[in-house]
Design a protein around this motif. Structure first.
Motif, PDB file in Angstrom:
ATOM      1  N   LEU A  87     -45.390  18.682 -38.501  1.00 26.97           N
ATOM      2  CA  LEU A  87     -44.223  17.952 -39.266  1.00 26.97           C
ATOM      3  C   LEU A  87     -42.999  18.556 -38.473  1.00 26.97           C
ATOM      4  O   LEU A  87     -41.637  18.443 -39.284  1.00 26.97           O
ATOM      5  CB  LEU A  87     -44.351  18.167 -40.901  1.00 26.97           C
ATOM      6  CG  LEU A  87     -45.201  17.294 -41.531  1.00 26.97           C
ATOM      7  CD1 LEU A  87     -44.393  15.754 -41.465  1.00 26.97           C
ATOM      8  CD2 LEU A  87     -46.684  17.217 -41.023  1.00 26.97           C
ATOM      9  N   SER A  91     -39.271  16.905 -39.135  1.00 28.34           N
ATOM     10  CA  SER A  91     -38.378  17.176 -40.199  1.00 28.34           C
ATOM     11  C   SER A  91     -37.149  17.867 -39.578  1.00 28.34           C
ATOM     12  O   SER A  91     -35.823  17.595 -39.973  1.00 28.34           O
ATOM     13  CB  SER A  91     -39.131  18.912 -40.762  1.00 28.34           C
ATOM     14  OG  SER A  91     -39.356  19.568 -39.612  1.00 28.34           O
ATOM     15  N   PHE A 194     -44.144   9.882 -38.192  1.00 31.84           N
ATOM     16  CA  PHE A 194     -44.687  10.459 -39.772  1.00 31.84           C
ATOM     17  C   PHE A 194     -45.873   9.613 -40.036  1.00 31.84           C
ATOM     18  O   PHE A 194     -46.730   9.839 -40.544  1.00 31.84           O
ATOM     19  CB  PHE A 194     -43.486  10.305 -40.472  1.00 31.84           C
ATOM     20  CG  PHE A 194     -43.940  10.787 -41.927  1.00 31.84           C
ATOM     21  CD1 PHE A 194     -44.433  12.243 -41.981  1.00 31.84           C
ATOM     22  CD2 PHE A 194     -43.636  10.383 -42.982  1.00 31.84           C
ATOM     23  CE1 PHE A 194     -44.800  12.838 -43.221  1.00 31.84           C
ATOM     24  CE2 PHE A 194     -44.102  10.980 -44.204  1.00 31.84           C
ATOM     25  CZ  PHE A 194     -44.461  12.112 -44.343  1.00 31.84           C
ATOM     26  N   ASN A 209     -44.739  15.611 -47.426  1.00 26.92           N
ATOM     27  CA  ASN A 209     -43.228  15.751 -47.672  1.00 26.92           C
ATOM     28  C   ASN A 209     -42.889  17.094 -48.204  1.00 26.92           C
ATOM     29  O   ASN A 209     -41.823  17.699 -47.572  1.00 26.92           O
ATOM     30  CB  ASN A 209     -42.825  14.762 -49.128  1.00 26.92           C
ATOM     31  CG  ASN A 209     -42.507  13.327 -48.420  1.00 26.92           C
ATOM     32  OD1 ASN A 209     -41.342  13.126 -47.781  1.00 26.92           O
ATOM     33  ND2 ASN A 209     -43.147  12.626 -48.847  1.00 26.92           N
ATOM     34  N   LEU A 212     -42.811  18.708 -44.710  1.00 26.41           N
ATOM     35  CA  LEU A 212     -41.497  18.391 -43.978  1.00 26.41           C
ATOM     36  C   LEU A 212     -40.325  19.270 -44.559  1.00 26.41           C
ATOM     37  O   LEU A 212     -39.790  19.713 -43.805  1.00 26.41           O
ATOM     38  CB  LEU A 212     -41.066  16.771 -44.261  1.00 26.41           C
ATOM     39  CG  LEU A 212     -41.502  15.655 -43.364  1.00 26.41           C
ATOM     40  CD1 LEU A 212     -41.417  14.423 -43.996  1.00 26.41           C
ATOM     41  CD2 LEU A 212     -41.230  15.821 -41.880  1.00 26.41           C
TER      42      LEU A 212
END
Length: 221
Positions: A87, A91, A194, A209, A212
């Motif tokens: 991630l 991000s 993603f 999330n 992230l």
């Protein structure tokens, strides 16, 4: 019930997206005494609120148990460093994109921004075809061509514009346009990347999330 929920979700999404653009534009162009807030500060606050919301949702899914929450976060994030590192790329791109959107809205009017930013549909489609091997039909490609034509017409200079030249010069319009176009490409790539990660693993979207945000906070700060 399922169909009603879909339409309700769609309506809420449209309202949220539209109101977000208008409030961001208003906050960036509001004339008040004193310095204007830093857009980077707004991005950091949004990321903090996001991670708090995701942790609350994971806490709810773990039957409101702090011990279970701690175990889930430890097992899914700390004990899976390679999954978490995946991630890092989206991000960083999302962080860049969120800052670019403030730059774009500071230099473009809300309507031009909103229409131009819809080019992310085109970039998302192109990345989906190349990265996820998705196939688009004739009508879908035709819709993308119509979208590009509409964006081109919006960017076409008009003599009837009643905007203050001091407030929105040609230079600032170019900066805003470049910012929103870069955001479109970053949004398309990060979104498809993603989605690819979500489909390859069984981790919940809330955990993803949190991963992230854990990578986006540092560059945001």
């Amino acid at each position: 019930m399922s169909a009603n929920l879909k339409y309700l979700s769609l309506g809420i999404l449209v309202f949220q997206t539209t109101s977000l653009v208008l409030t961001m534009r208003y906050s960036r162009t509001l004339k008040e005494e004193g310095p204007r807030y830093l857009s980077s500060t707004a991005v950091v606050v949004a990321e903090l609120l996001k991670i708090m919301a995701c942790i609350l949702l994971v806490y709810k899914d773990s039957k409101c148990s702090l011990r279970a929450l701690n175990r889930i976060l430890h097992d899914e994030i700390l004990n899976k460093p390679m999954e978490t590192l995946k991630l890092a790329i989206p991000s960083g791109i999302y962080t860049l994109q969120n800052n670019l959107l403030y730059v774009a809205l500071s230099n473009l009017d809300a309507a031009t921004y909103q229409v131009t930013y819809q080019l992310k549909i085109l970039t998302t489609a192109l990345f989906s075809v190349s990265m996820l091997s998705k196939k688009l039909g004739v009508y879908q490609w035709l819709s993308l061509v119509i979208l590009m034509t509409g964006v081109a017409f919006v960017q076409w200079p008009s003599d009837s514009q009643e905007l203050d030249p001091k407030e929105l010069s040609a230079g600032s319009q170019f900066v805003g346009l470049m910012a929103v176009l870069t955001a479109c490409f970053s949004s398309g790539f990060a979104g498809v990347y993603f989605e690819k990660i979500l489909k390859e693993t069984k981790q919940s979207v809330w955990i993803r999330n949190i991963q992230l945000v854990s990578f986006s906070l540092e560059p945001s700060l």
